[in-house]
Design an enzyme around this catalytic site. Structure first.
Site, short mmCIF file in Angstrom:
data_model
loop_
_atom_site.label_atom_id
_atom_site.label_comp_id
_atom_site.label_asym_id
_atom_site.label_seq_id
_atom_site.Cartn_x
_atom_site.Cartn_y
_atom_site.Cartn_z
N GLU A 223 -45.85 -25.10 43.68
CA GLU A 223 -45.38 -26.45 44.03
C GLU A 223 -44.23 -26.72 43.08
OE1 GLU A 223 -44.46 -29.67 43.24
OE2 GLU A 223 -46.43 -30.61 43.04
N CYS A 260 -44.12 -35.20 40.59
CA CYS A 260 -43.44 -34.42 41.65
C CYS A 260 -43.06 -35.30 42.82
CB CYS A 260 -44.35 -33.34 42.21
SG CYS A 260 -45.37 -32.53 41.00
#
Lengths: 489, 489
Positions: A223, A260
């Site tokens: 990720e 994120c």
């Protein structure tokens, strides 16, 4: 034998034992970890505050989330839907000749290497979602500790490994390694069968390339971050501008923007009139960044944004480096006209990890779907703020092609840990598009095995007719196949 | 613009349209392809016989299988279970604070590049399983034709593309490219989002590395072959030795052994006494191999096996190269004592594509599970021949860790196309462990997208409360989550 080999061999040995554990045993072990983390919350949160600079409330919430996540995976294991059990009974009348009895179900992939993240010292670290989902699937886990919180990593590993052992899981079910070299060596080790990672595009790409270049390549679930564009229609801003401003500032500034899913670019009408509201909402206390390296990167990234032509400041924000090299920040909100944004999107399109966002002030009639299509490749999220009557159909379809999660009238931070959550998108948001949050994350760490004409006592429990674990079974009865192709109208 | 770019742009345009087609439209289009192939069977089979040397009965059977496969994927699309729809209703009482409404389902991944195989000119070629599963998922497909059957590839593409167009699918839904350079250029093209491949380890590894090295890496689903070890217990051979011998010879010799699932190594008791039965069963007519290159490789591989120390011939078989360079073969069955096999397993463990198998004659008490564990890394199949009373539990568990399919008292060739089939195993059998046969193959070409707090009319049909397509929906009701962790006993 190096210590890497020792760790690898322990993981390999644990893999055999774990694969044979009953789901209830694994589930109880996950709950035991949740209980142990909760029981040691004071000590762990104090360590986390010291090592990461994150606020106590945030860390207590994250620890709670981590415990809930472990319990959710415990239920996922017992539920058994993740096994995707399929039973095709033998069919002598099959369209292509006699069909054997074929049954398949997911089994553990083998030892998993989990590169822990720095920004979630609980939820994406030693006992976080990647570890929980890999263990739930029946795999041993080796965690490569994040250097930002080494003492917390070690203490969490001690507590979690003790809880797993106490619940009957084999030694080697959860191990910790530290340092880049150890992480790379482990990633190259033949016993490791899959890896997960949460971090930067640069670090993730490096490790993904290592995983792909192995003599036996393995899946690397990285990720790698995201800009998380937001598109607000004129009607949405007209209807609830002040609420929008407050929500945006909170989403950008929370955890010092070190998430994120922080919204990094906000497309909104040029006449939004929210400067004052945004500046007021961004006037919050200084927050320490995770570590000096991140503070340094943030300072440079923010400077690059602010020095781009046509950028003006709405909320100036601040960056202060203290005597220890730690960075202290308040949120920065900048703005640029779409006409000025266009010529240099690269400088403004890169993720800047920290509390900064850029408003892209767009003239009336701007085609958001077209902008999204042209400017973005792969995102974790796209947020759409609209009002009743807005036609956003094309924008929604475009967002679904570019992101893993499309959200409406809200903010991408604060990812719900639920069965339907998707925290993964097209490259470069993630390497393989799989989610690392929510119960579907378990699918990364299994592979299907089929058994053909197996004597009943040679079948794994989930594939047996008596279904002792009561898992969902999709059964294709004999004879059905002969109707293939009918009934489609 | 190169022709590669033209093809890529057409695929990209088709991706948008295809993603919006209703499942019934895609299903009918797949059925239309099946019907068109069947209607043109005589022409296609004649072309196939000429270009591949495969027998008429085999090709007619394969064409039928290909048509059934297309119909099966049509039903898979309409059924909708592959969408993995998850609906988490909003929950104000959620353990971690108010939970939004989150709904996820699988969506098409984007244009798929399919490297066709040479050994299945229908079932793994232009309109084969990879194409069917990618189209079923809603993706346009570019097929890189296999050079072994260019005229058949072109004609199949014409017929299939016309059928798709006639059923309302966009132009660009199915396109063909030819040549290695075109295949590699397409694999590097940014519009391509996934690739599939069936072929050799060497070719597959090369292409997998290209896919991984792209600026935006994509998943590469390669099926790279397998040795497919067979383990026969003394009791199985004692009970049904002649049947075993006949079955083995047929599985090794069928289609001139040019199958990924051909059994290449057979572990059986040293005193099997099957030499005569095997030699008799292997005495069949010459069969042409697919092309001169494969015949050449086979000749060299067979020579290497036969020249290894301790190898004796049971059925010598033959290889004859004709004036056109085509190879004509009959099955070769060799044997080696386990004691002689041990010192040089590498030479004997490599897949030899063609009609040869090696019996490994093992002394009484040989630990098959240990052999399997030590000698094999990743296989498509492991076959176990046993009799009632044999304890094969450990062998089965070991086989499940090393292969995608574990089969009993039968032969790995003749892969059933069913929902539970798994035709993929750990590296190097496949690159990512996913199946390329059966309905689960569709999972390679989708990715999940979540919608958070979406207005109902912005949701894709499968995620709506009124569920207009009647697909399975897994619904997590509000409130349930608060009981996480309870009820595990």
């Amino acid at each position: 034998m190096t210590s890497i080999d020792t760790t690898a061999q322990a993981a390999d040995a644990a893999a055999r034992d774990l694969a044979d554990t009953a789901p209830a045993v694994r589930a109880k072990a996950l709950v035991a970890v949740a209980d142990a983390l909760t029981a040691n919350a004071d000590e762990l949160v104090t360590l986390g505050m010291d090592e990461t600079g994150l606020a106590e409330a945030r860390l207590r919430g994250e620890l709670k989330r981590t415990a809930v996540q472990l319990r959710l995976f415990a239920e996922t294991v017992v539920d058994g839907a993740y096994l995707d059990v399929r039973i095709d009974r033998a069919d002598p009348e099959f369209a292509l000749g006699p069909r054997p009895d074929v049954r398949s179900g997911n089994e553990p992939i083998g030892p998993v290497l989990n590169f822990a993240a720095g920004n979630f010292p609980f939820a994406f670290s030693v006992a976080g979602g990647d570890t929980a989902s890999a263990l739930a699937a029946g795999n041993p886990v080796v965690v490569k500790a994040h250097p930002g919180h080494p003492r917390l990593s070690r203490r969490t590993a001690e507590i979690a490994a003790a809880a797993l052992g106490g619940a009957g899981l084999p030694a080697g079910a959860l191990q910790l390694v530290e340092g880049v070299d150890a992480g790379v060596a482990m990633l190259k080790h033949p016993v490791v069968k899959a890896a997960s990672f949460t971090g930067s595009l640069r670090g993730g790409r490096f490790l993904a390339d290592v995983a792909a270049a192995r003599p036996a390549p393995i899946p690397f679930y990285g990720e790698l971050g995201s800009v998380n564009p937001v598109f607000a229609t004129p009607a949405a801003i007209a209807e609830r501008g002040p609420e929008f401003a407050a929500g945006l500032a909170a989403s950008v500034g929370g955890s010092a923007g070190q998430l994120c899913t922080k919204p990094g670019l906000v497309f909104l009408p040029a006449d939004h009139g929210l400067d004052e509201a945004l500046a007021a909402a961004a006037a919050v206390e200084e927050h320490r960044m995770l570590d000096p390296r991140i503070a340094d990167h943030y300072q440079h990234g923010r400077d690059a944004i602010l020095s781009a032509a046509g950028v003006r400041l709405i909320a100036p924000g601040s960056v202060r480096i203290d005597g220890d090299g730690q960075g202290w920040v308040t949120p920065t909100i900048a703005a640029v006209a779409l006409a000025d944004f266009g010529p240099h999107p690269d400088a403004l399109l890169s993720e800047c990890f920290g509390p900064v966002t850029i408003l892209v002030e767009s003239p009336a009639g701007t085609d958001y779907a077209d902008l999204l299509e042209r400017l973005f490749e792969g995102e974790l999220t796209v947020a759409i703020h609209r009002a009743d009557g807005d036609d956003v159909a094309r924008l929604v379809r475009t967002a679904a092609r570019r992101a893993g999660r499309v959200l409406f009238d809200g903010w991408p931070t604060g990812v719900a840990v639920t069965p339907a959550m998707q925290h993964g998108g097209p490259w470069p948001a993630t390497t393989l598009g799989a989610t690392s949050v929510g119960t579907a994350a378990i699918a990364r760490f299994v592979r299907a095995v089929a058994y053909q004409n197996a004597p009943h006592d040679a079948l794994p429990a989930p594939l047996r007719d008596d279904n002792p674990w009561h898992v969902p079974q999709r059964i294709a009865p004999a004879g059905e196949s002969t109707t293939w192709g009918d009934g489609i109208d």
